[in-house]
Design an enzyme around this catalytic site. Structure first.
Site, PDB file in Angstrom:
ATOM      1  N   ASP A  37      -1.241   1.773 -12.237  1.00 50.27           N
ATOM      2  CA  ASP A  37      -1.046   1.234 -13.582  1.00 50.27           C
ATOM      3  C   ASP A  37      -2.009   1.867 -14.583  1.00 50.27           C
ATOM      4  O   ASP A  37      -1.618   2.254 -15.684  1.00 50.27           O
ATOM      5  CB  ASP A  37      -1.196  -0.287 -13.567  1.00 50.27           C
ATOM      6  CG  ASP A  37      -2.419  -0.740 -12.766  1.00 50.27           C
ATOM      7  OD1 ASP A  37      -3.207   0.125 -12.338  1.00 50.27           O
ATOM      8  OD2 ASP A  37      -2.586  -1.953 -12.579  1.00 50.27           O
ATOM      9  N   ASP A  46       4.255 -12.622  -7.605  1.00 52.65           N
ATOM     10  CA  ASP A  46       3.801 -13.977  -7.914  1.00 52.65           C
ATOM     11  C   ASP A  46       3.904 -14.314  -9.395  1.00 52.65           C
ATOM     12  O   ASP A  46       3.430 -15.382  -9.810  1.00 52.65           O
ATOM     13  CB  ASP A  46       2.352 -14.165  -7.457  1.00 52.65           C
ATOM     14  CG  ASP A  46       1.401 -13.183  -8.133  1.00 52.65           C
ATOM     15  OD1 ASP A  46       1.766 -12.005  -8.238  1.00 52.65           O
ATOM     16  OD2 ASP A  46       0.300 -13.592  -8.534  1.00 52.65           O
ATOM     17  N   ASP A  95       5.049  -8.435 -10.814  1.00 55.89           N
ATOM     18  CA  ASP A  95       4.664  -8.564  -9.414  1.00 55.89           C
ATOM     19  C   ASP A  95       5.263  -9.831  -8.826  1.00 55.89           C
ATOM     20  O   ASP A  95       5.759 -10.704  -9.540  1.00 55.89           O
ATOM     21  CB  ASP A  95       3.143  -8.580  -9.281  1.00 55.89           C
ATOM     22  CG  ASP A  95       2.546  -7.187  -9.433  1.00 55.89           C
ATOM     23  OD1 ASP A  95       3.318  -6.204  -9.408  1.00 55.89           O
ATOM     24  OD2 ASP A  95       1.315  -7.074  -9.590  1.00 55.89           O
ATOM     25  N   ASP A 129       9.175  -3.690   0.020  1.00 54.75           N
ATOM     26  CA  ASP A 129       8.505  -2.801   0.969  1.00 54.75           C
ATOM     27  C   ASP A 129       8.060  -3.536   2.229  1.00 54.75           C
ATOM     28  O   ASP A 129       7.190  -3.052   2.954  1.00 54.75           O
ATOM     29  CB  ASP A 129       7.277  -2.151   0.308  1.00 54.75           C
ATOM     30  CG  ASP A 129       7.600  -0.762  -0.224  1.00 54.75           C
ATOM     31  OD1 ASP A 129       8.773  -0.362  -0.157  1.00 54.75           O
ATOM     32  OD2 ASP A 129       6.680  -0.083  -0.713  1.00 54.75           O
TER      33      ASP A 129
END
Length: 706
Positions: A427, A335, A333, A274
Site C-alpha cells: 500500500d 474485517d 480488508d 488466498d
C-alpha cells in the site's frame, strides 16, 4: 534444687501475677516453639529455679523477647521470599512451555543479535550493581562525584588503599570517567537532538490539525452528483475483498460490501481468497454463491499459488480482462465493514479532479474498549488519522495509503506500475510511486469504516513488525527513484527526510536507544548526564498531544507513555531488519481477527440472524444437489470440531518474549542503582518502565485487563 523462700520469693510471685501468664520459648531446630504455662503452676515448679532470682529472671525474659522478635522477623522474611519466588516461578513455567512448543515445531533458531546485545548490557549492569553495592557498604562512594574532568579524580596512595577491591573500584571510576562516559554522552546528545527534531515535527502536525479545525477546512464536493434531476451517470466501480484464512470475519465483510448503495449493473465485487484451508474456501465460495443468487454482481477468485502475499493477490485480480471496463476500484480488508453510502461519499471527489488518484477514508474500531491493549492502540491510530493523514492530505495532497478503506482511480494504478510484490507494504509502495508520477490524494476524516484492532499482544507485535520493517525495505528500493524523479525538491525532501527518515527510522531509533539503553547505562556511568526534562517532561507533553484526538483515553496517558517506550524494542528490531534486508524483513503474518460485530443492539442482531436463516433456507431451495452435499460436509466438520474433548484441544499458553524480559531486568537493575544516588525521578521512571517491559515480556497485557 528447691526454690528459696523469703522476701525475694514473695516479690517474684507478686511480679509474675502482675505480668500475667509467663511464656517459655524453646528453640527447636529449625523453628521456634511457643509454650504457655498456667500461672498456678509457676509457684513451686522446679523446672524454673531462677524465677525466684530477680536478676536472672530479667535476663531470661529479655532473651525470650528477642527470640519472639526473631520468630516474627523470620515469618516476615518467609512471606517476602514466597512473594519473590512467585515471579521466577511464572517465568520458569512460561519458558518451559515455550521450549516445549519450540521442540514440537522442531525450530532451532539462534538468538538474534539485538537479544545478545541486551543480554550483554544486562550482565554489565548486574556486575556494576554488585560493585556499587560493595562500594556503598564500605563507604567508598563519593557523595558528589565530579569525575567528568580526569584531573578532579583523586587516586589514593598505596597506604590509603584498603585492599584489592578498593583499588579495583577506584580504577573502575577512573576508567569509566575517561573511556566510557564520553562515548555515552555523545550518543546521548545525538539522541536528544533527534528527540527534539521529532518533537518539533509532532508539534507542527498538531498545530496544522488545530488550524484545520479552527478554519473548518475539509475536502468538499462542489455539487451534489446524485440528485434525481441531475442525470449524473454512475461510474463503473470494482470492489475487491482480499482475504486469507479469514474464518471469523469473511461473512460480515462480504455481507456489508454487498449492501453498498450503488447500481448493481455498475458494480462488481471480487472476493479474492488466498486461503489454504479447503473448509474455509468452501465456506467463502458458498457465501459468494448466496449473494450471487440474490442478484449481486459478485465473483469468487482463488489462487492456487499464493505468491507475493496481498500484493500478488491484487495484481492477479487486476489482470482480469473485464477490469478494463471499470474506472475506480475500492479495496476492503476482510474485517472492514463499510456503510452503505461509502461509495456515494468517496466517488464524487474524483469528479472534476482528474489529478486525484486516491480517496482514503478513516478507520473506526468496534473493539476499542475490549482490553487495555486495544485502548492504547486506539490512541495511536486516532492520532495517525486525525493528525498525520489529515494534515498531510490537506497541505501536501500526499500520505501513505492504508491498504484498505480507500478508492483508487484505476488509471492512477496503471500509470504507477500497478501492484508490485517486492515488499510487505504494498500500500505504501503504490502510494509513493503514484506521488512520484504526480497524482494527488484526498483524505476524508468524516467518512469512517468499521474494523478491528488486534486484541492479543502477539498479533499486535507481528503487525507492528511488518508495519516498521516494510517501510525501511521500501526506502532502500525507492530511494534512487525518488532522487531521479521529476517532482519538486520540496516534495523529494518531504519524502526522504520526513516521510521515511524522521517518522519511520528516527522515531524507533531514538526511542529504543534513549529510554532502553542510555537511560539504564547512565545510572552506572553517572558522568554521562541525561537531563530530567528528556526523561519526564517532554515525553509527557508529547503523550498529551498524541492523546488529544482521543480525549476519552486521557486516564491511560501514563500507561500509553510506558507502552510506547516498551514497543520501541519491537519497532527498532523491525526497522533494522528492513533497513539491512535481514531474514524477517519479508515476513507476512495475517493479523488474527475476533470477528466483532458492529451492532450494539441485541434486538438488531437477533433480527439479522433471523433474516439470515430465512435467506439461507431460500438459498438451500435454489441450490443444486452437489452444493447441498458440500454444505453438509462442511457442517459435519464444524460439529466434529465443536465436540472435541477438552483434553484433545491445545491449551492456550502465553509466550515469553525474551528481548522484553531481558530489558525489564536491565531497567529494574538500573532502578536499584538509582536508589544509591538518590535520583527520585530516574528511579520511578525505571521502575515503572521495567514493570511494563515485564508485563509485555510475560504477555500479560491482553488478558484480564478489560
Amino acid at each position: 534444687m528447691a526454690p528459696r523462700s523469703g522476701f525475694s520469693g514473695w516479690w517474684a510471685r507478686e511480679k509474675q501475677q502482675q505480668k500475667g501468664t509467663p511464656v517459655v520459648v524453646t528453640m527447636e531446630n529449625p523453628n521456634y516453639s511457643v509454650l504457655e504455662i498456667p500461672a498456678a503452676a509457676v509457684d513451686e515448679d522446679e523446672a524454673f529455679p531462677s524465677a525466684a532470682k530477680g536478676r536472672g529472671k530479667n535476663a531470661k525474659q529479655f532473651t525470650w523477647v528477642l527470640l519472639l522478635k526473631a520468630h516474627n522477623a523470620a515469618g516476615r522474611l518467609a512471606s517476602a521470599a514466597a512473594l519473590l519466588w512467585a515471579l521466577p516461578g511464572v517465568v520458569g513455567r512460561r519458558l518451559l512451555s515455550r521450549r516445549r512448543a519450540a521442540a514440537a515445531a522442531a525450530s532451532s533458531e539462534k538468538p538474534h543479535l539485538l537479544l545478545k546485545l541486551i543480554r550483554g548490557f544486562l550482565f554489565f549492569s548486574l556486575f556494576a550493581l554488585a560493585f556499587e553495592l560493595v562500594a556503598h557498604w564500605n563507604r567508598w562512594h563519593f557523595q558528589q562525584p565530579e569525575l567528568q574532568l580526569p584531573e578532579n579524580l583523586h587516586l589514593p596512595e598505596a597506604i590509603e588503599i584498603q585492599g584489592w577491591m578498593h583499588s579495583a573500584y577506584l580504577y573502575w571510576l577512573f576508567f569509566r570517567a575517561n573511556y566510557i562516559a564520553y562515548q555515552i554522552q555523545m550518543l546521548t546528545n545525538m539522541c536528544i537532538v533527534l528527540f527534539i527534531i521529532q518533537s518539533l515535527d509532532r508539534l507542527v502536525l498538531c498545530f496544522g490539525c488545530f488550524w484545520i479545525r479552527l478554519k473548518k477546512i475539509k475536502p468538499k464536493v462542489e455539487e451534489e452528483p446524485f440528485k434525481e434531476d441531475d442525470g449524473y451517470k454512475y461510474p463503473m466501480v470494482l470492489v475487491q475483498i482480499p482475504m486469507c484464512n479469514e474464518r471469523e470475519v469473511y461473512e460480515q465483510s462480504i455481507s456489508t460490501v454487498c449492501e453498498l448503495d450503488w447500481p448493481r449493473d455498475r458494480l462488481l465485487i471480487q472476493v479474492l481468497d488466498d486461503s489454504d484451508d479447503e473448509t474455509i474456501q468452501l465456506l467463502i465460495s458458498t457465501e459468494v454463491s448466496k449473494w450471487s443468487q440474490r442478484g449481486v454482481n459478485i465473483v469468487y477468485r482463488h489462487r492456487l499459488v499464493r505468491t507475493g502475499y496481498k500484493a500478488g493477490n491484487l495484481k492477479s485480480a487486476m489482470s482480469c480482462e473485464y477490469v478494463k471496463d471499470y474506472e475506480f476500484v475500492a479495496i476492503f480488508d476482510a474485517d472492514f465493514q463499510p456503510n452503505p453510502d461509502f461509495l456515494k461519499l468517496t466517488i464524487p471527489h474524483f469528479k472534476g479532479n482528474p489529478e486525484v488518484g486516491l480517496v482514503q477514508a478513516r478507520w473506526s474500531f468496534v473493539n476499542t474498549n475490549e482490553n487495555l491493549l486495544t485502548r492504547l492502540q486506539n490512541i495511536n491510530l486516532a492520532f495517525h488519522f486525525e493528525v498525520e493523514q489529515q494534515v498531510n492530505g490537506i497541505f501536501l495532497n500526499f500520505f501513505g495509503f492504508n491498504g484498505t478503506a480507500g478508492v483508487w482511480r484505476i488509471k492512477a494504478l496503471e500509470d504507477s506500475g500497478g501492484w508490485l510484490e517486492r515488499t510487505t507494504v504494498e500500500d505504501m509502495d503504490i502510494a509513493v510511486r503514484a506521488h512520484l508520477h504526480g497524482w494527488k490524494f484526498i483524505f476524508l476524516n468524516d467518512v469512517k469504516v468499521l474494523c478491528e484492532v488486534p486484541e492479543s499482544f502477539e498479533a499486535y507485535r507481528k503487525q507492528q513488525h511488518r508495519w516498521h520493517s516494510g517501510p525501511m525495505h521500501l526506502f532502500r528500493i525507492c530511494l534512487p527513484d525518488i532522487i531521479t524523479s521529476k517532482i519538486s525538491i520540496w516534495k523529494k525532501a518531504n519524502l526522504i527526510l520526513l516521510f521515511f527518515l524522521l517518522r519511520k527510522l528516527v522515531l524507533p531509533f531514538y526511542s529504543f536507544t534513549l529510554f532502553c539503553v542510555i537511560l539504564p547505562l547512565s545510572m552506572f556511568v553517572p558522568e554521562a548526564e541525561l537531563p530530567v526534562w528528556v526523561i519526564c517532561y517532554v515525553p509527557v507533553i508529547m503523550s498529551f498531544l498524541n492523546i488529544l484526538p482521543a480525549l476519552q483515553s486521557f486516564p491511560f496517558i501514563v500507561p500509553y507513555l510506558l507502552f510506547e517506550n516498551t514497543m520501541s524494542v519491537t519497532k527498532f528490531n523491525a526497522m533494522i531488519s528492513g533497513l539491512f534486508k535481514l531474514g524477517s524483513s519479508y515476513e507476512w503474518v495475517v493479523t488474527k481477527k475476533a470477528g466483532r460485530s458492529s451492532e450494539s443492539d441485541l434486538l438488531t442482531i437477533a433480527d439479522k440472524e433471523y433474516s439470515k436463516s430465512l435467506s439461507l433456507l431460500q438459498f438451500h431451495k435454489q441450490s443444486s444437489e452437489s452444493e447441498l452435499i458440500e454444505l453438509a460436509k462442511v457442517s459435519e466438520r464444524q460439529q466434529q470440531q465443536q465436540h472435541l474433548k477438552p483434553s484433545s484441544q491445545p491449551k492456550k499458553s502465553n509466550k515469553i518474549y525474551k528481548k522484553e524480559l531481558a530489558l525489564s531486568l536491565l531497567l529494574l537493575t538500573a532502578a536499584v542503582r538509582s536508589l544509591l544516588s538518590a535520583q527520585g525521578v530516574h528511579f520511578y521512571f525505571l521502575l515503572f518502565q521495567g514493570v511494563s517491559f515485564l508485563v509485555l515480556g510475560l504477555d500479560l497485557i491482553g488478558e484480564q485487563m478489560s
